[in-house]
Design a protein around this motif. Structure first.
Motif, PDB file in Angstrom:
ATOM      1  N   LEU A 172     -10.970  -6.897  -0.270  1.00 18.03           N
ATOM      2  CA  LEU A 172     -12.307  -5.907   0.713  1.00 18.03           C
ATOM      3  C   LEU A 172     -12.887  -6.532  -0.267  1.00 18.03           C
ATOM      4  CD1 LEU A 172     -10.079  -2.739   0.906  1.00 18.03           C
ATOM      5  CD2 LEU A 172     -10.505  -4.393   2.777  1.00 18.03           C
ATOM      6  N   ILE A 173     -13.860  -6.527  -0.983  1.00 22.73           N
ATOM      7  CA  ILE A 173     -14.647  -6.860  -1.696  1.00 22.73           C
ATOM      8  C   ILE A 173     -15.280  -8.203  -1.825  1.00 22.73           C
ATOM      9  CG2 ILE A 173     -15.392  -7.176  -4.571  1.00 22.73           C
ATOM     10  CD1 ILE A 173     -16.265  -4.794  -4.284  1.00 22.73           C
ATOM     11  N   ASP A 174     -14.151  -9.336  -1.376  1.00 27.70           N
ATOM     12  CA  ASP A 174     -14.492 -10.625  -0.874  1.00 27.70           C
ATOM     13  C   ASP A 174     -14.540 -10.966   0.382  1.00 27.70           C
ATOM     14  OD1 ASP A 174     -13.790 -11.778  -3.928  1.00 27.70           O
ATOM     15  OD2 ASP A 174     -11.900 -13.069  -2.512  1.00 27.70           O
ATOM     16  N   GLN A 175     -14.239  -9.971   1.101  1.00 32.45           N
ATOM     17  CA  GLN A 175     -14.635  -9.303   2.287  1.00 32.45           C
ATOM     18  C   GLN A 175     -15.903  -9.419   2.712  1.00 32.45           C
ATOM     19  OE1 GLN A 175     -12.813 -11.282   5.201  1.00 32.45           O
ATOM     20  NE2 GLN A 175     -11.768 -12.181   3.683  1.00 32.45           N
ATOM     21  N   GLY A 176     -16.721  -8.922   1.539  1.00 35.97           N
ATOM     22  CA  GLY A 176     -18.128  -7.785   2.071  1.00 35.97           C
ATOM     23  C   GLY A 176     -18.312  -6.054   1.757  1.00 35.97           C
ATOM     24  N   TYR A 177     -17.355  -5.536   1.567  1.00 35.86           N
ATOM     25  CA  TYR A 177     -17.224  -4.204   1.892  1.00 35.86           C
ATOM     26  C   TYR A 177     -17.492  -3.753   0.498  1.00 35.86           C
ATOM     27  CZ  TYR A 177     -15.232  -5.704   6.402  1.00 35.86           C
ATOM     28  OH  TYR A 177     -14.920  -5.933   7.439  1.00 35.86           O
ATOM     29  N   GLU A 178     -17.680  -2.258   0.829  1.00 34.27           N
ATOM     30  CA  GLU A 178     -17.639  -1.646  -0.608  1.00 34.27           C
ATOM     31  C   GLU A 178     -16.167  -0.961  -0.959  1.00 34.27           C
ATOM     32  OE1 GLU A 178     -21.082   0.812  -0.815  1.00 34.27           O
ATOM     33  OE2 GLU A 178     -22.748  -0.630  -0.159  1.00 34.27           O
ATOM     34  N   VAL A 179     -16.181  -0.738  -3.014  1.00 32.39           N
ATOM     35  CA  VAL A 179     -14.623  -0.067  -2.671  1.00 32.39           C
ATOM     36  C   VAL A 179     -15.003   0.262  -3.969  1.00 32.39           C
ATOM     37  CG1 VAL A 179     -12.447  -0.508  -3.728  1.00 32.39           C
ATOM     38  CG2 VAL A 179     -13.283  -2.099  -1.327  1.00 32.39           C
ATOM     39  N   LEU A 180     -14.360   1.598  -3.701  1.00 36.66           N
ATOM     40  CA  LEU A 180     -14.570   2.682  -4.785  1.00 36.66           C
ATOM     41  C   LEU A 180     -12.749   2.641  -5.824  1.00 36.66           C
ATOM     42  CD1 LEU A 180     -14.704   5.140  -7.109  1.00 36.66           C
ATOM     43  CD2 LEU A 180     -14.755   6.827  -5.012  1.00 36.66           C
ATOM     44  N   GLY A 181     -12.707   1.907  -6.483  1.00 40.35           N
ATOM     45  CA  GLY A 181     -11.206   1.806  -7.593  1.00 40.35           C
ATOM     46  C   GLY A 181     -10.995   2.984  -8.050  1.00 40.35           C
ATOM     47  N   VAL A 182      -9.880   4.074  -7.762  1.00 37.32           N
ATOM     48  CA  VAL A 182      -9.821   5.044  -8.606  1.00 37.32           C
ATOM     49  C   VAL A 182      -8.090   4.645  -9.529  1.00 37.32           C
ATOM     50  CG1 VAL A 182      -8.977   7.754  -8.940  1.00 37.32           C
ATOM     51  CG2 VAL A 182     -11.074   6.628  -6.842  1.00 37.32           C
ATOM     52  N   ASP A 183      -7.682   4.776 -10.580  1.00 32.64           N
ATOM     53  CA  ASP A 183      -7.132   5.297 -11.303  1.00 32.64           C
ATOM     54  C   ASP A 183      -7.476   5.951 -12.438  1.00 32.64           C
ATOM     55  OD1 ASP A 183      -4.506   3.114 -11.105  1.00 32.64           O
ATOM     56  OD2 ASP A 183      -4.545   4.120 -13.238  1.00 32.64           O
ATOM     57  N   ARG A 184      -6.178   6.705 -13.150  1.00 32.50           N
ATOM     58  CA  ARG A 184      -5.536   7.681 -13.735  1.00 32.50           C
ATOM     59  C   ARG A 184      -5.606   7.263 -15.373  1.00 32.50           C
ATOM     60  NH1 ARG A 184       0.164  10.134 -12.848  1.00 32.50           N
ATOM     61  NH2 ARG A 184       1.198   8.536 -12.704  1.00 32.50           N
ATOM     62  N   ASN A 185      -5.467   5.539 -15.570  1.00 32.28           N
ATOM     63  CA  ASN A 185      -5.711   4.635 -16.720  1.00 32.28           C
ATOM     64  C   ASN A 185      -6.338   4.298 -17.109  1.00 32.28           C
ATOM     65  OD1 ASN A 185      -4.633   2.655 -18.198  1.00 32.28           O
ATOM     66  ND2 ASN A 185      -2.808   2.646 -17.643  1.00 32.28           N
ATOM     67  N   GLU A 186      -7.303   4.421 -17.881  1.00 35.44           N
ATOM     68  CA  GLU A 186      -8.002   4.337 -18.759  1.00 35.44           C
ATOM     69  C   GLU A 186      -8.559   2.433 -18.617  1.00 35.44           C
ATOM     70  OE1 GLU A 186     -11.030   5.639 -21.739  1.00 35.44           O
ATOM     71  OE2 GLU A 186     -10.528   6.760 -21.107  1.00 35.44           O
ATOM     72  N   GLU A 187      -7.448   1.893 -19.029  1.00 39.50           N
ATOM     73  CA  GLU A 187      -7.195   0.348 -19.010  1.00 39.50           C
ATOM     74  C   GLU A 187      -7.371  -0.013 -18.057  1.00 39.50           C
ATOM     75  OE1 GLU A 187      -4.001  -1.029 -21.709  1.00 39.50           O
ATOM     76  OE2 GLU A 187      -4.654  -2.354 -21.514  1.00 39.50           O
ATOM     77  N   VAL A 188      -6.428   0.470 -17.127  1.00 39.29           N
ATOM     78  CA  VAL A 188      -7.064  -0.070 -15.803  1.00 39.29           C
ATOM     79  C   VAL A 188      -8.147  -0.359 -15.380  1.00 39.29           C
ATOM     80  CG1 VAL A 188      -5.381  -0.072 -13.295  1.00 39.29           C
ATOM     81  CG2 VAL A 188      -4.001  -0.587 -15.363  1.00 39.29           C
ATOM     82  N   VAL A 189      -8.138   0.576 -15.061  1.00 42.82           N
ATOM     83  CA  VAL A 189     -10.185   0.933 -14.528  1.00 42.82           C
ATOM     84  C   VAL A 189     -11.167   0.261 -15.149  1.00 42.82           C
ATOM     85  CG1 VAL A 189     -11.944   2.371 -14.245  1.00 42.82           C
ATOM     86  CG2 VAL A 189      -9.883   3.527 -13.735  1.00 42.82           C
TER      87      VAL A 189
END
Ligand code: ATP
Length: 141
Positions: free
Chosen positions: A22-39
């Motif tokens: 989605l980012i590559d396609q030019g959109y804004e993305v909020l990513g949410v994860d409970r795992n700090e390392e993943v984030v």
């Protein structure tokens, strides 16, 4: 016209790949994860990232989840978490909710919650690869 804004809940293999595309396609993305390392691994690729439990209603409200056009619940293994996160996104009034299912029954439960689209990444990819194998001239399926 304002570009759609997406929130991706769960940044595993499926969620992170979807979010980056989605980012590559030019959109804004909020990513949410409970795992700090993943984030932390994803923070330089996405527009915004947050360490949060998708079932923490207060937290979801505080990050303004309801303002997003589309929410994708990319949690699969833990069906309880997937269902609870999906209910919260639906209740918060996000325009479109897409949820990942790991089995037909899981998908049926998600449909009962009124999600706009259920995706079965492993099943769908299996079908796609089979089509590509028997139709090598097919550019994409
Ligand atoms: P994939 O196949 O996409 O890698 P998976 O099915 O192997 O995913 P999942 O258990 O679905 O793995 O988890 C995907 C991501 O969702 C993980 O990074 C996990 O930390 C995150 N996750 C799981 N439960 C929650 C939750 N309640 N809140 C936020 N993130 C969560």
């Amino acid at each position: 016209m304002k570009k759609q804004q997406f929130v991706v809940i769960g940044l595993g293999r499926f969620g992170s790949s979807l979010a980056m595309e989605l980012i590559d396609q030019g959109y804004e993305v909020l990513g949410v994860d409970r795992n700090e390392e993943v984030v932390s691994n994803m923070s330089s690729y996405l527009t915004h990232t947050v360490v949060a439990d998708a079932t923490d209603e207060e937290m979801l409200r505080s990050i303004g989840i309801r303002n997003f056009d589309c929410g994708i619940v990319a949690i699969g293994d833990d069906i309880q978490m997937s269902i609870m996160a999906t209910i919260l996104l639906k209740e918060m009034g996000i325009g479109t909710v897409v949820s990942k299912a790991i089995s037909t029954l899981h998908g049926r439960a998600l449909e009962k919650l009124g999600v706009d689209k259920v995706v079965y990444p492993e099943r769908d990819m299996g079908i796609r690869v089979a089509h590509q194998l028997v139709n090598p001239n097919l550019v994409d399926y």
